[in-house]
Enzyme design. Structure first.
Site, short mmCIF file in Angstrom:
data_model
loop_
_atom_site.label_atom_id
_atom_site.label_comp_id
_atom_site.label_asym_id
_atom_site.label_seq_id
_atom_site.Cartn_x
_atom_site.Cartn_y
_atom_site.Cartn_z
CB ALA A 89 41.40 27.49 51.91
CB THR B 165 44.15 29.63 47.77
OG1 THR B 165 45.06 28.62 47.29
CG2 THR B 165 44.02 29.51 49.29
CG ASP C 151 41.66 29.29 56.62
OD1 ASP C 151 42.76 28.78 56.91
OD2 ASP C 151 41.51 30.49 56.37
CD GLU D 116 62.20 27.09 47.63
OE1 GLU D 116 62.16 28.26 48.00
OE2 GLU D 116 61.72 26.70 46.56
CE1 TYR E 62 56.55 27.60 50.30
CE2 TYR E 62 58.79 27.37 49.49
CZ TYR E 62 57.59 26.80 49.85
OH TYR E 62 57.42 25.44 49.78
CB ALA F 173 61.42 32.96 56.32
NE ARG G 139 65.12 26.45 42.65
CZ ARG G 139 66.06 27.40 42.81
NH1 ARG G 139 67.35 27.09 42.70
NH2 ARG G 139 65.70 28.63 43.13
CG ASN H 74 66.06 27.34 36.66
OD1 ASN H 74 65.77 26.27 37.20
ND2 ASN H 74 66.15 28.48 37.34
P1 NAD Z 1 49.91 24.23 45.87
O1 NAD Z 1 50.00 25.71 46.00
O2 NAD Z 1 49.67 23.61 44.54
O3 NAD Z 1 48.77 23.68 46.84
C1 NAD Z 1 48.55 24.22 48.12
C2 NAD Z 1 47.10 23.89 48.52
O4 NAD Z 1 46.89 24.42 49.83
C3 NAD Z 1 46.05 24.51 47.60
O5 NAD Z 1 45.09 23.54 47.25
C4 NAD Z 1 45.43 25.61 48.46
O6 NAD Z 1 44.06 25.85 48.15
C5 NAD Z 1 45.61 25.05 49.85
N1 NAD Z 1 45.60 26.09 50.88
C6 NAD Z 1 46.30 27.25 50.86
N2 NAD Z 1 46.01 27.96 51.98
C7 NAD Z 1 45.14 27.21 52.71
C8 NAD Z 1 44.49 27.37 53.96
N3 NAD Z 1 44.69 28.48 54.72
N4 NAD Z 1 43.67 26.40 54.41
C9 NAD Z 1 43.46 25.27 53.68
N5 NAD Z 1 44.04 25.06 52.47
C10 NAD Z 1 44.88 26.01 52.00
O7 NAD Z 1 51.25 23.67 46.54
P2 NAD Z 1 52.05 22.33 46.29
O8 NAD Z 1 53.11 22.59 45.31
O9 NAD Z 1 51.11 21.23 46.10
O10 NAD Z 1 52.76 22.17 47.72
C11 NAD Z 1 52.18 21.40 48.75
C12 NAD Z 1 53.12 21.39 49.94
O11 NAD Z 1 54.36 20.82 49.57
C13 NAD Z 1 53.43 22.77 50.49
O12 NAD Z 1 53.46 22.68 51.90
C14 NAD Z 1 54.81 23.09 49.94
O13 NAD Z 1 55.51 23.93 50.80
C15 NAD Z 1 55.42 21.70 49.90
N6 NAD Z 1 56.47 21.48 48.89
C16 NAD Z 1 56.22 21.78 47.57
C17 NAD Z 1 57.20 21.50 46.62
C18 NAD Z 1 56.97 21.78 45.15
O14 NAD Z 1 57.90 21.62 44.36
N7 NAD Z 1 55.79 22.16 44.72
C19 NAD Z 1 58.42 20.97 47.02
C20 NAD Z 1 58.64 20.70 48.38
C21 NAD Z 1 57.64 20.96 49.30
O1 TDX Z 2 58.96 32.14 35.17
C1 TDX Z 2 59.86 31.58 35.83
N1 TDX Z 2 61.14 31.62 35.36
C2 TDX Z 2 62.18 31.06 36.03
O2 TDX Z 2 63.34 31.12 35.57
C3 TDX Z 2 59.60 30.88 37.06
C4 TDX Z 2 58.21 30.80 37.62
C5 TDX Z 2 60.66 30.31 37.73
N2 TDX Z 2 61.94 30.41 37.23
C6 TDX Z 2 63.06 29.80 37.98
C7 TDX Z 2 63.11 30.09 39.45
C8 TDX Z 2 63.70 28.82 40.04
O3 TDX Z 2 65.11 28.88 39.97
O4 TDX Z 2 62.87 28.38 37.88
C9 TDX Z 2 63.22 27.72 39.11
C10 TDX Z 2 62.01 27.00 39.62
O5 TDX Z 2 61.07 27.97 40.01
P1 TDX Z 2 59.66 27.57 40.67
O6 TDX Z 2 58.98 26.60 39.79
O7 TDX Z 2 58.96 28.84 41.02
O8 TDX Z 2 60.12 26.76 41.95
P2 TDX Z 2 61.05 27.15 43.20
O9 TDX Z 2 61.10 28.60 43.42
O10 TDX Z 2 62.36 26.43 43.03
O11 TDX Z 2 60.20 26.48 44.40
C11 TDX Z 2 59.55 25.21 44.21
O12 TDX Z 2 60.28 24.16 44.79
C12 TDX Z 2 60.35 24.11 46.20
C13 TDX Z 2 58.13 25.22 44.80
O13 TDX Z 2 57.40 26.29 44.22
C14 TDX Z 2 58.17 25.35 46.30
O14 TDX Z 2 56.85 25.26 46.82
C15 TDX Z 2 58.98 24.21 46.85
O15 TDX Z 2 59.11 24.35 48.23
#
Ligand code: NAD
Ligand code: TDX
Length: 378
Positions: A35, A37, A60, A135, A159, A161, A223, A258
């Site tokens: 999508a 976003t 979407d 999470e 998130y 949940a 983390r 962190n």
């Molecule tokens: P991100 O936010 O970078 O990417 C999410 C993508 O989904 C974006 O490109 C967005 O445009 C798209 N999107 C959002 N709503 C949409 C919709 N309604 N229809 C179609 N597309 C839509 O997230 P990410 O970090 O790449 O995470 C990807 C997946 O991995 C997620 O399901 C997240 O829960 C999971 N995950 C992430 C992490 C992490 O550390 N980032 C860790 C474990 C699991």
């Molecule tokens: O500005 C910040 N300062 C800070 O101390 C931000 C953005 C985060 N933090 C802390 C919060 C967390 O303890 O750092 C840690 C990592 O934060 P995020 O990068 O926001 O990740 P987290 O909340 O752990 O979640 C990530 O990992 C699991 C992804 O965003 C999720 O999508 C994934 O499911």
């Protein structure tokens, strides 16, 4: 030859997965549905545009007819579901979008998959892989064993949940309808194309531009970090060798507080600026450009509400059953990621647009200036 539909394939992990898959399996058809976003960025897929086997669809996941038409029309046999609202802090400020995309959107995909693949009871070969998070298991104490696949769910943020609800829906479609699903619950990823709302990319771009580096609370939250290339390899292993109905935890065995992680990034920036005069010219606002330590930018700010203290993943199941082990060491992965951001400035400047700035202002201005400090509250 597989035909994949990758939802969220323009996001951070999704685009890394698409690049990984196309490189490893050049004969496969890959359709991305995203999508776009604030976190989705079609530019992350630019290098694939010319390939006949690649298609990008702007749409979407909640649009069940669109998904059904894609599954049918493209003859998709493998759906890899990344699309989500993914930032915990955004879920605290505005949970509604998380319910819509993560729960209703996942259910929309399951509905389309069931309609297409299980039609008339004659199941076509298929796989629905759901990408989820550690999470959903909640928060660990310092001595608790790491999360395993049998740890009870205890999500603490809107998130997590919403991701927990999506995991349950995916599970139910396997048990009730026989849909061939797999789920992976992964720890924190980092690497190329990471949207700079999350900790690691936010720290890197702020270090380069000489802005404050916000550390929530006392900085001692832990983390378990995994390089995104290892996550992609794990999903590939699950698609190739995983058993339908199974859940696999994926982690990097790389726990860090962190504050330690942020200090590692500051040390990397200091060393890279010392080594490379071009960096000092390109990023003059960084303290490292003046031979000062980037650590001076570390700023403790008010904690995230309900902030989970520690995540850690027990990844022994995927190692024993599928032979997957993460390869990237945290220090090496952080250095490589820092260098990627330095080399791809146009990409991150391009996405730090008006909506990004509004998010940063809303999120970080909620911290009263009296709470900005160089040492945490004890
Ligand atoms: P991100 O936010 O970078 O990417 C999410 C993508 O989904 C974006 O490109 C967005 O445009 C798209 N999107 C959002 N709503 C949409 C919709 N309604 N229809 C179609 N597309 C839509 O997230 P990410 O970090 O790449 O995470 C990807 C997946 O991995 C997620 O399901 C997240 O829960 C999971 N995950 C992430 C992490 C992490 O550390 N980032 C860790 C474990 C699991
Ligand atoms: O500005 C910040 N300062 C800070 O101390 C931000 C953005 C985060 N933090 C802390 C919060 C967390 O303890 O750092 C840690 C990592 O934060 P995020 O990068 O926001 O990740 P987290 O909340 O752990 O979640 C990530 O990992 C699991 C992804 O965003 C999720 O999508 C994934 O499911």
């Amino acid at each position: 030859m597989r035909k994949l539909l990758v939802t969220g394939g323009a996001g951070f992990i999704g685009c890394n997965f698409v690049h990984h898959w196309v490189q490893k399996n050049p004969g496969d058809r890959v359709v991305v549905l995203d999508a776009l976003t604030y976190a989705g960025n079609a530019a992350s897929l630019d290098s694939l545009r010319a390939k006949a086997s690649f298609r990008f669809v702007h749409g979407d996941i909640c649009d069940t007819d669109l998904v059904t038409n894609l599954l049918d029309g493209e003859g998709i046999d493998t759906l890899v579901h990344f699309a989500a609202e993914s930032h915990v802090d955004r879920s605290i400020l505005g949970p509604d979008a998380f319910i819509r995309t993560n729960i209703i959107g996942t259910h929309s995909l399951l509905t389309a998959a069931r309609k297409t693949w299980l039609r008339d009871g004659a199941a076509r070969p298929h796989r629905f892989h759901h990408v989820s998070t550690d999470e959903v298991y909640g928060s660990l104490g310092p001595e608790d064993p790491a999360f395993s696949e049998t740890t009870a769910y205890a999500p603490n943020s809107p998130y997590s949940a919403s991701k927990a609800a999506s995991d349950h829906l995916v599970r139910s479609y396997h048990h009730t309808y026989g849909l061939e699903v797999t789920t992976s619950n992964c720890s924190n990823n980092y690497g190329p194309f990471h949207f700079p709302e999350k900790l690691i990319p936010l720290v890197i771009v702020n270090l380069l531009d000489g802005r404050a580096v916000p550390v929530y609370g006392d900085g001692k939250n832990i983390r378990d970090w995994l390089h995104v290339s290892d996550h992609c390899a794990a999903i590939e292993a699950i698609l190739q060798r995983g058993k339908p109905g199974e859940v696999y935890n994926v982690g990097g065995r790389a726990e860090s507080t962190n504050i330690d992680l942020v200090r590692m990034l500051c040390a990397i920036a200091d060393a890279e600026f010392t080594r490379d005069a071009a960096l000092r010219e390109r990023f003059p606002k960084s303290p490292a450009a003046r031979a000062e330590s980037c650590a001076k930018l570390i700023t403790y700010v008010r904690d995230r509400p309900g902030h989970d203290r520690r995540y850690a993943i027990d990844c022994s199941k995927i190692q024993a059953q599928l032979g997957f082990v993460a390869e990237t060491k945290l220090e090496e992965g952080l250095l490589e990621t820092f260098r990627w951001f330095v080399s791809n400035e146009a990409w991150w400047r391009g996405i730090m647009d008006g909506s990004y700035q509004r998010w940063i202002d809303a999120q970080y201005s909620r911290t009263p200036s009296s709470n900005l400090q160089s040492e945490p509250n004890s």
